[in-house]
Scaffold this active site. Structure first.
Site, mmCIF file in Angstrom:
data_model
loop_
_atom_site.group_PDB
_atom_site.id
_atom_site.type_symbol
_atom_site.label_atom_id
_atom_site.label_comp_id
_atom_site.label_asym_id
_atom_site.label_seq_id
_atom_site.Cartn_x
_atom_site.Cartn_y
_atom_site.Cartn_z
ATOM 1 N N GLY A 198 0.838 -1.200 0.000
ATOM 2 C CA GLY A 198 0.000 0.000 0.000
ATOM 3 C C GLY A 198 0.874 1.252 0.000
ATOM 4 N N HIS A 199 1.842 1.288 0.914
ATOM 5 C CA HIS A 199 2.770 2.424 0.945
ATOM 6 C C HIS A 199 3.543 2.530 -0.378
ATOM 7 C CE1 HIS A 199 2.682 1.339 5.382
ATOM 8 N NE2 HIS A 199 2.361 2.594 5.421
HETATM 9 P P1 AMP Z 1 0.378 4.767 7.490
HETATM 10 O O1 AMP Z 1 1.843 4.467 7.462
HETATM 11 O O2 AMP Z 1 -0.467 3.639 7.961
HETATM 12 O O3 AMP Z 1 0.069 6.094 8.169
HETATM 13 O O4 AMP Z 1 -0.042 4.965 5.986
HETATM 14 C C1 AMP Z 1 0.621 5.892 5.156
HETATM 15 C C2 AMP Z 1 -0.211 6.101 3.921
HETATM 16 O O5 AMP Z 1 -0.368 4.859 3.255
HETATM 17 C C3 AMP Z 1 -1.616 6.619 4.241
HETATM 18 O O6 AMP Z 1 -1.987 7.594 3.288
HETATM 19 C C4 AMP Z 1 -2.451 5.383 4.107
HETATM 20 O O7 AMP Z 1 -3.789 5.643 3.743
HETATM 21 C C5 AMP Z 1 -1.733 4.653 2.993
HETATM 22 N N1 AMP Z 1 -2.069 3.229 3.038
HETATM 23 C C6 AMP Z 1 -2.012 2.395 4.115
HETATM 24 N N2 AMP Z 1 -2.459 1.174 3.775
HETATM 25 C C7 AMP Z 1 -2.823 1.229 2.475
HETATM 26 C C8 AMP Z 1 -3.369 0.285 1.559
HETATM 27 N N3 AMP Z 1 -3.645 -0.967 1.900
HETATM 28 N N4 AMP Z 1 -3.609 0.703 0.297
HETATM 29 C C9 AMP Z 1 -3.343 1.995 -0.081
HETATM 30 N N5 AMP Z 1 -2.830 2.913 0.741
HETATM 31 C C10 AMP Z 1 -2.568 2.548 2.004
#
Ligand code: AMP
Length: 285
Positions: A36-37
């Protein structure tokens, strides 16, 4: 790829790129990278000359009883993954760089943050997100910032901050990246043992079931929600919330007539997980 720890170093690197007329993309993260990241980094890489990824486990968006201490951290692994995506700068500051002694400002977005994760986690959560993201925008001054639709409410909150404070940045929301069995990728999935990992697939299956009845013509909110609720119940999951809300305003939706956000949060094993689907009905349907 450079790993930078200070605001001054990031500013200097970005200033140099800008003076050459280069565009700047920012991907804010809390690390523990998964696909995702990486999908956000790829999008940023395609669209910008300079790609900055921030890696900061932001303490202010965690509640006292949440998982700040346990949150997975592996900067060396993250740095290797970011470098492989062609990221130029990994900004990994210590907390004291972001919140020096005397830090006193809080950005609160009214309304949008009263519901869903704002209600479930408390107001500190989106205040913490809005404040740190605004700081990152001030530090990096990106042309475009990339966020995942996985955190759909976060995207709305950030867009509102940008609009209300006239920040000169375009927000791009990227699709949810899922495991092969549909589980939305999350740094918190590492908390799941084998049983909980299997149980967790029910979140996306529940949203799929709701989307199926919606596509078959169901427009009544309760009808759509009960299709999802049955799948969760069968898997032994009691959601923290399972709600249908207007995709822009997050007002409750009794009948789907425009774009609706179907959002779920649940504790599964040791993890608190969230997921969502967008349901789009033509206005005159
Ligand atoms: P985080 O490290 O969890 O704060 O996420 C950083 C970014 O990655 C945020 O914009 C999240 O929405 C995005 N993100 C996390 N998981 C996913 C995923 N499965 N698919 C797409 N983007 C994601």
């Amino acid at each position: 790829m450079k790993i930078l720890r200070t605001i001054a170093d990031v500013r200097a690197a970005v200033r140099e790129a800008r003076s050459d007329g280069r565009t700047v993309g920012l991907v804010p993260t809390m690390g523990a990278f998964h696909d995702g990241h990486l999908s956000l980094m790829r999008r940023a890489r395609e669209q910008n000359d300079l790609v900055v990824v921030s890696l900061f486990v932001n303490p202010t968006q965690f509640g006292a009883n949440e998982d700040l201490g346990a949150y997975p951290r592996d900067e060396a692994r993250d740095a290797a993954l970011a470098e492989a995506e062609g990221v130029d700068i990994l900004f990994a500051p210590p907390a004291s760089e972001i919140y020096p002694d005397g830090f006193a400002t809080n950005i609160h977005v009214a309304g949008l943050t009263d519901v869903l994760d704002g209600a479930a986690r408390g107001p500190h959560h989106f205040d913490g997100v809005a404040t740190v993201v605004t700081k990152l925008f001030g530090i990096v001054r990106p042309d475009v910032a990339y966020f995942g639709q996985k955190d759909a409410q976060q995207v709305l909150v950030v867009r509102r901050v940008v609009r209300d404070l006239d920040l000169d940045v375009r927000i791009e929301a990227c699709p949810i990246v899922r495991e092969a069995d549909g589980l939305a990728m999350s740094s918190r999935n590492v908390y799941l043992d084998a049983d909980a990992r299997a149980q967790a697939t029910a979140l996306n299956r529940a949203l799929d079931a709701a989307a199926s009845v919606f596509e078959a013509g169901e427009r009544d909110g309760d009808g759509i929600l009960s299709a999802a609720g049955r799948v969760l119940a069968d898997a032994g999951i009691t959601p923290e919330y399972l709600e249908l809300r207007d995709a822009m305003t997050l007002e409750p939706v009794a009948r789907v007539e425009g774009d609706a956000l179907l959002a779920v949060a649940a504790h599964v094993g040791a993890a608190r997980l969230i997921d969502n689907h967008l349901l789009s009905a033509p206005k005159d349907a």
